[in-house]
Design a protein around this motif. Structure first.
Motif, PDB file in Angstrom:
ATOM      1  N   LEU A  86       0.860  -1.185   0.000  1.00  0.00           N
ATOM      2  CA  LEU A  86       0.000   0.000   0.000  1.00  0.00           C
ATOM      3  C   LEU A  86       0.892   1.230   0.000  1.00  0.00           C
ATOM      4  O   LEU A  86       1.761   1.381   0.869  1.00  0.00           O
ATOM      5  N   THR A  87       0.706   2.092  -0.972  1.00  0.00           N
ATOM      6  CA  THR A  87       1.533   3.287  -1.084  1.00  0.00           C
ATOM      7  C   THR A  87       0.662   4.531  -1.094  1.00  0.00           C
ATOM      8  O   THR A  87      -0.523   4.468  -1.457  1.00  0.00           O
ATOM      9  N   TYR A  88       1.233   5.642  -0.682  1.00  0.00           N
ATOM     10  CA  TYR A  88       0.540   6.917  -0.800  1.00  0.00           C
ATOM     11  C   TYR A  88       1.523   7.957  -1.334  1.00  0.00           C
ATOM     12  O   TYR A  88       2.731   7.897  -1.070  1.00  0.00           O
ATOM     13  N   CYS A  89       1.003   8.894  -2.109  1.00  0.00           N
ATOM     14  CA  CYS A  89       1.863   9.852  -2.795  1.00  0.00           C
ATOM     15  C   CYS A  89       1.079  11.104  -3.104  1.00  0.00           C
ATOM     16  O   CYS A  89      -0.152  11.158  -2.969  1.00  0.00           O
ATOM     17  N   THR A  90       1.787  12.129  -3.523  1.00  0.00           N
ATOM     18  CA  THR A  90       1.165  13.385  -3.925  1.00  0.00           C
ATOM     19  C   THR A  90       2.080  14.088  -4.920  1.00  0.00           C
ATOM     20  O   THR A  90       3.281  13.766  -5.000  1.00  0.00           O
ATOM     21  N   ASN A  91       1.535  15.009  -5.685  1.00  0.00           N
ATOM     22  CA  ASN A  91       2.387  15.860  -6.502  1.00  0.00           C
ATOM     23  C   ASN A  91       3.216  16.748  -5.586  1.00  0.00           C
ATOM     24  O   ASN A  91       2.728  17.204  -4.548  1.00  0.00           O
ATOM     25  N   ASP A  92       4.472  16.969  -5.957  1.00  0.00           N
ATOM     26  CA  ASP A  92       5.319  17.817  -5.130  1.00  0.00           C
ATOM     27  C   ASP A  92       4.714  19.215  -5.023  1.00  0.00           C
ATOM     28  O   ASP A  92       4.259  19.791  -6.011  1.00  0.00           O
ATOM     29  N   TRP A  93       4.704  19.744  -3.823  1.00  0.00           N
ATOM     30  CA  TRP A  93       4.107  21.065  -3.616  1.00  0.00           C
ATOM     31  C   TRP A  93       4.991  22.196  -4.112  1.00  0.00           C
ATOM     32  O   TRP A  93       4.556  23.334  -4.195  1.00  0.00           O
ATOM     33  N   GLN A 216      -6.020  15.938   4.018  1.00  0.00           N
ATOM     34  CA  GLN A 216      -6.139  14.813   3.080  1.00  0.00           C
ATOM     35  C   GLN A 216      -5.543  15.196   1.726  1.00  0.00           C
ATOM     36  O   GLN A 216      -6.257  15.476   0.772  1.00  0.00           O
ATOM     37  N   ASN A 217      -4.226  15.184   1.681  1.00  0.00           N
ATOM     38  CA  ASN A 217      -3.530  15.627   0.473  1.00  0.00           C
ATOM     39  C   ASN A 217      -2.868  14.484  -0.295  1.00  0.00           C
ATOM     40  O   ASN A 217      -2.102  14.737  -1.217  1.00  0.00           O
ATOM     41  N   TYR A 218      -3.146  13.243   0.090  1.00  0.00           N
ATOM     42  CA  TYR A 218      -2.477  12.112  -0.540  1.00  0.00           C
ATOM     43  C   TYR A 218      -3.465  11.244  -1.323  1.00  0.00           C
ATOM     44  O   TYR A 218      -4.669  11.247  -1.061  1.00  0.00           O
ATOM     45  N   ARG A 219      -2.907  10.507  -2.316  1.00  0.00           N
ATOM     46  CA  ARG A 219      -3.668   9.491  -3.031  1.00  0.00           C
ATOM     47  C   ARG A 219      -3.018   8.148  -2.713  1.00  0.00           C
ATOM     48  O   ARG A 219      -1.787   8.047  -2.696  1.00  0.00           O
ATOM     49  N   ALA A 220      -3.826   7.135  -2.442  1.00  0.00           N
ATOM     50  CA  ALA A 220      -3.288   5.840  -2.015  1.00  0.00           C
ATOM     51  C   ALA A 220      -3.642   4.756  -3.023  1.00  0.00           C
ATOM     52  O   ALA A 220      -4.745   4.750  -3.597  1.00  0.00           O
ATOM     53  N   PHE A 221      -2.716   3.828  -3.221  1.00  0.00           N
ATOM     54  CA  PHE A 221      -2.898   2.737  -4.177  1.00  0.00           C
ATOM     55  C   PHE A 221      -2.435   1.438  -3.531  1.00  0.00           C
ATOM     56  O   PHE A 221      -1.379   1.381  -2.900  1.00  0.00           O
ATOM     57  N   ALA A 222      -3.240   0.392  -3.706  1.00  0.00           N
ATOM     58  CA  ALA A 222      -2.978  -0.892  -3.060  1.00  0.00           C
ATOM     59  C   ALA A 222      -2.792  -1.981  -4.108  1.00  0.00           C
ATOM     60  O   ALA A 222      -3.498  -2.013  -5.112  1.00  0.00           O
ATOM     61  N   ILE A 272      -3.989  13.193  -9.405  1.00  0.00           N
ATOM     62  CA  ILE A 272      -2.546  12.979  -9.497  1.00  0.00           C
ATOM     63  C   ILE A 272      -2.182  12.318 -10.827  1.00  0.00           C
ATOM     64  O   ILE A 272      -1.028  12.288 -11.227  1.00  0.00           O
ATOM     65  N   LEU A 273      -3.198  11.794 -11.527  1.00  0.00           N
ATOM     66  CA  LEU A 273      -3.012  11.098 -12.795  1.00  0.00           C
ATOM     67  C   LEU A 273      -3.520  11.938 -13.959  1.00  0.00           C
ATOM     68  O   LEU A 273      -4.343  12.842 -13.783  1.00  0.00           O
ATOM     69  N   LYS A 274      -3.051  11.605 -15.163  1.00  0.00           N
ATOM     70  CA  LYS A 274      -3.665  12.152 -16.374  1.00  0.00           C
ATOM     71  C   LYS A 274      -4.994  11.434 -16.615  1.00  0.00           C
ATOM     72  O   LYS A 274      -5.180  10.296 -16.173  1.00  0.00           O
ATOM     73  N   HIS A 275      -5.882  12.087 -17.349  1.00  0.00           N
ATOM     74  CA  HIS A 275      -7.184  11.463 -17.578  1.00  0.00           C
ATOM     75  C   HIS A 275      -7.665  11.694 -19.003  1.00  0.00           C
ATOM     76  O   HIS A 275      -7.349  12.712 -19.633  1.00  0.00           O
ATOM     77  N   GLY A 276      -8.424  10.726 -19.488  1.00  0.00           N
ATOM     78  CA  GLY A 276      -9.130  10.851 -20.755  1.00  0.00           C
ATOM     79  C   GLY A 276     -10.615  10.948 -20.486  1.00  0.00           C
ATOM     80  O   GLY A 276     -11.072  10.839 -19.339  1.00  0.00           O
TER      81      GLY A 276
END
Length: 789
Positions: A86-93, A216-222, A272-276
């Motif tokens: 499980l990771t969490y990340c954000t765009n650098d401020w 709540q500034n992070y996005r988490a992915f498992a 945090i991701l690109k989107h279509g």
């Protein structure tokens, strides 16, 4: 036999030069357009599928929202063993980031900050080192191959240090832990480097924010364990033990999982991701199919229209002993020659159009990437279908008749006329629907351009600040005010339109305490005056507001939080005397008009923020450039490590609608292509209709028919076909455009005149296309026409 088929086929194509040219041009455009469109659609639909074990990766969310705090993520890490990583990340401020190696400095435009599990969840292919074993301590970074080459050439940089200069941290040595391959174009991730989360722990305010459940500034992915279903994990998440969780969050934590493979097209909130856009992809895919069908329809129409002219030819061939197989081979050969020429032309056009196509779709296609792999399979299928539709089927239609009937021209043509007319109706149905669509999209984009977002954005530029400027902010502002052309200066922590900081804090409202969530801005005291944002009640910030931690909320927040009297409401802080709500600001669109206005809270900081806004009153380009030179001179004196890079607020705001403008361009080009193909079909059909009715036209003219009467006779059927196409196209276009408008919280209306105008334009184009041929036929000497017959 094969040589004779080729000779006969080539002779027929050459004898009918106009028809052959129309067919080659139509199918070339159809193949090229369809192949490029299908390549784009495949790229969009295959996004992130290259990531190993992608089907086992999920986005962790709370109450359907993707923003989480560190505490929320750690709770899941501790309590759910079925989650492998499980990771969490954000765009650098940091708005500005620079890496330096041996006096060579490069600016990093896109950087993530992530914990040590990031590259264990997302196993990107490595060039040097092991990304999965990095980011486990402060001052570590993983970089892409292209950035590594800029900094180190072809050397292996693992273990080497570079100097890190960012908005909040200067002259910090960081170690390169690994190098990964550049992200492919079908990746929703878009970064050049990933910095270890611990690097920012030396910033007190950063650590303070992380320790708050509401930040709540992070996005988490498992990444789930294999053979464990998402449903099983979601059940455990629903019953997760709340040990050590604050009371408010015990009743407001509702974890969920969203498949990572669905995020690109269906969950734009994971910013945090690109989107279509799934609807855009579907519409473009359908258009690609329709363009290909239009090209095939043109060819089939031409083939069926030529049947009368070729009855005797086929009858003679049958009389000489050729059977069904030989006739089908003749038509396949003819179609094959035409397809070969069209394919070669298509490759040539692709070579010259690839740059324009990439610019239009923001892609990185090359000719080998388009004409390789699955795309070659798609091309082969397209060519095979066209060969069947334009070679085998016409051959079967011709060969089923007896030779004597073909030689005497006694074949009933009524069915083929209905078939050709039906195909023409199909062509104009597509054209009218696309015309209506492009007009509506243009209207919506104009609506977005002309809509007032609720703040002033003209004559304003902004630039990213840094701690060097922050330490000298008062002196910097005093110097800027002396520059001719600068009328005012304001500060905020993020550019308007790109809000990403979300807070959850306790609100004490009339004695009652509850958790509220809002978009948080830190601004200078003059922020509202600078942007022309009025206050509904209360007062604006003053010199003491920063120390008192005063808040101003927008109307949306006051309404959502149920605040009746702002004097009896405050945000809870460590000091009960602070956190007062001193005013209510007008609602304004601090995000694009795709989304409705949401609750926003404003705090005051007089001395520092990430973004500096400058308002100018220069009247011409020369004076503006002189003003910017003066600003740069002062900037370089106070912040020599960070260049002065400014943007226009208007341009930054318009960039929020880049995808919509891109879609308008794509639809506009495909509409022109469909209209062109429809006109090609009309030209060919008109040519054959006039040729067939040459004797009738001559007799009518001998009997006194006027030119206008002959033209009306020839054109009236086309008017009928366009009218039928209009009736079919209108509900289809209405449904598709209504679905597209659902992407916007603020949108224009679907007016009836859009569809009426599309029908009139299609009719006008059709009449212009056929009228010149009708006029030529109507003005021909009737004696020549009758002698020709």
């Amino acid at each position: 036999m094969h040589i004779s088929n080729i000779k006969l086929a080539w002779r027929n194509l050459w004898r009918n030069k106009l028809v052959s040219a129309i067919n080659i041009l139509g199918i070339t455009i159809g193949i090229t357009s369809a192949l490029l469109i299908f390549s784009f659609v495949r790229k969009e639909k295959s996004t992130d599928k290259y990531i190993p074990d992608c089907q086992n990766i999920y986005n962790l969310n709370n109450n359907g929202g993707s923003h989480l705090s560190q505490h929320m993520v750690n709770l899941v890490k501790q309590e759910i063993p079925e989650i492998k990583e499980l990771t969490y990340c954000t765009n650098d401020w940091s708005p500005q980031i620079f890496f330096t190696n041996n006096h060579t400095t490069f600016q990093v435009d896109k950087q993530l900050v992530a914990d040590s599990c990031f590259f264990r969840v997302f196993q990107f292919p490595a060039v040097y080192g092991d990304p999965a074993k990095t980011l486990n301590r402060a001052n570590q970074v993983v970089i892409t191959q292209s950035l590594s080459r800029k900094l180190f050439g072809n050397e292996n940089p693992v273990g080497k240090s570079i100097i890190y200069n960012a908005t909040y941290m200067q002259n910090t040595p960081i170690e390169v832990g690994a190098v990964i391959r550049d992200l492919p174009q079908n990746s929703s991730w878009d970064f050049q480097s990933v910095l270890s989360l611990q690097t920012n722990y030396k910033l007190d305010w950063y650590v303070e924010n992380m320790e708050d459940w509401g930040t709540q500034n992070y996005r988490a992915f498992a990444r789930l364990n294999k053979h464990v279903s998402a449903q099983t994990v979601e059940k455990k998440l629903a019953a997760i033990p709340m040990v050590g969780v604050p009371d408010y969050w015990k009743k407001n934590l509702h974890y969920g999982l969203t498949p990572f493979s669905q995020l690109y097209l269906n969950h734009p909130d994971v910013d945090i991701l690109k989107h279509g856009n799934p609807l855009t992809v579907s519409i473009v895919q359908v258009i690609g199919i329709l363009i290909l069908l239009l090209a095939c329809v043109n060819y089939i129409n031409m083939v069926t229209a030529q049947r009368e002219k070729r009855f005797k030819e086929v009858g003679i061939i049958k009389t000489l002993g050729s059977g069904k197989a030989q006739i089908i081979k003749l038509f396949i050969t003819e179609s094959g020659i035409l397809l070969l020429i069209s394919t070669l032309l298509s490759v040539f056009i692709s070579l010259n159009m690839i740059g324009i196509f990439n610019s239009l779709t923001e892609s990185k296609f090359t000719v080998p990437s388009i004409y390789s792999g699955w795309n070659l399979v798609i091309l082969s299928v397209i060519l095979l279908l066209i060969l069947i539709l334009t070679g085998i089927i016409p051959g079967l239609l011709f060969s089923r008749h007896r030779a004597v009937l073909l030689l005497k021209n006694q074949i009933n043509q009524s069915r083929s006329n209905w078939f050709r007319n039906g195909l023409l109706v199909f062509q104009f149905t597509v054209s009218i629907a696309l015309l209506a669509g492009i007009m509506l999209i243009n209207r919506q984009n104009q609506y977005l351009d002309n809509s007032n977002p609720g703040f002033q954005r003209n004559h304003i530029i902004f630039a990213n600040s840094n701690s060097n400027l922050g330490a000298n902010m008062n002196a910097f502002r005093d110097e800027l005010k002396q520059i001719p052309g600068i009328t005012d200066i304001a500060l905020s922590d993020e550019p308007i339109g790109y809000m990403s900081e979300n807070w959850g804090r306790n609100l004490i409202n009339n004695g009652k305490k509850e958790e509220v969530h809002f978009a948080k801005f830190t601004v200078s005291p003059n922020f509202f005056h600078f942007f022309g944002i009025k206050l509904k009640q209360g007062k604006t910030f003053n010199d003491n507001s920063s120390r008192n931690q005063d808040f101003i909320f927008n109307e949306k927040a006051i309404h959502d939080f149920g605040i009746k009297d702002i004097s009896k409401a405050q945000i809870a802080t460590s000091d009960p005397a602070k956190g007062r709500i001193i005013g209510t600001a007008d609602n304004f669109n601090f995000e694009s008009l795709h989304a409705p206005i949401r609750a926003a809270g404003f705090m005051c900081n007089s001395n520092y923020a990430d973004v500096i806004y400058l308002k100018t009153d220069t009247q011409d380009r020369a004076s503006f450039q002189q003003t910017m030179k003066s600003v740069k001179k002062i900037w370089d004196q106070l912040s020599p490590n960070f260049p002065f890079e400014y943007k226009f607020l208007n341009a930054s705001w318009d960039a929020l609608y880049r995808k919509d403008q891109q879609f308008q361009k794509i639809l506009g080009i495909t509409t022109l292509i469909s209209l062109f193909l429809s006109c090609l079909g009309l030209i060919g059909m008109t040519f054959f209709i006039i040729e067939k009715r040459t004797k009738e036209i001559g007799i009518r003219k001998v009997n006194g028919a006027k030119v206008s009467e002959v033209m009306t006779l020839l054109n009236k059927d086309f008017i009928k076909w366009v009218a039928i196409a209009f009736l079919i196209a209108t509900p289809i276009a209405y449904y598709a455009m209504n679905k597209w408008l659902e992407n916007f919280a603020y949108k224009t209306s679907l007016s009836w005149w859009i569809f009426a105008l599309a029908g009139v334009l299609a009719l006008g184009i059709a009449l212009l296309t056929v009228s010149w041929q009708s006029w030529k036929a109507a003005t021909r000497n009737p004696v020549e026409a009758l002698r020709y017959e």
